[in-house]
Write a protein that holds these residues in place. Sequence first.
Motif, mmCIF file in Angstrom:
data_model
loop_
_atom_site.group_PDB
_atom_site.id
_atom_site.type_symbol
_atom_site.label_atom_id
_atom_site.label_comp_id
_atom_site.label_asym_id
_atom_site.label_seq_id
_atom_site.Cartn_x
_atom_site.Cartn_y
_atom_site.Cartn_z
ATOM 1 N N ASP A 113 -2.874 51.481 2.420
ATOM 2 C CA ASP A 113 -4.001 50.725 3.325
ATOM 3 C C ASP A 113 -3.689 50.965 4.777
ATOM 4 N N CYS A 140 -2.953 48.728 -1.673
ATOM 5 C CA CYS A 140 -2.717 47.546 -1.036
ATOM 6 C C CYS A 140 -1.159 47.550 -0.308
ATOM 7 N N LYS A 193 -9.149 51.871 3.471
ATOM 8 C CA LYS A 193 -9.112 50.546 2.806
ATOM 9 C C LYS A 193 -9.021 50.735 1.294
#
Length: 121
Positions: free
Chosen positions: A14, A121, A86
């Motif tokens: 991320d 993430c 993202k």
Amino acid sequence: QVQLVEAGGGLVQDGGSLRLSCAASRSIFRINAMGWYRQAPGKQREWVAAFTSDGSTTYTDSVKGRFTISRDNAKNTVYLQMNSLKPEDTAVYYCNARPYGSDWSRAFGYWGQGTQVTVSC
């Protein structure tokens, strides 16, 4: 022969960056508009970025300010620089070529094989 070959996908964290490339056969690159699409699991293929008929660039709202499409005419290659990635950018990214002036919201034309981009993430 129509040929679009993508490269540059991979796994990134991320906030990271990746640059995709799409090498096109000369016959396609010279007479068609070039752009990028992506398809996430279970979702429809969506348009990401493209060159318009006047040579300017256009982007879907979700990637504006983060992604940049560019081209090297000498190499018949289109690039997609992706910054500030993202998790929701995770998808298979496809290079696309189609006649100038067509609606990028419609997924049609010539396609590459796709390259996987995974943002963790």
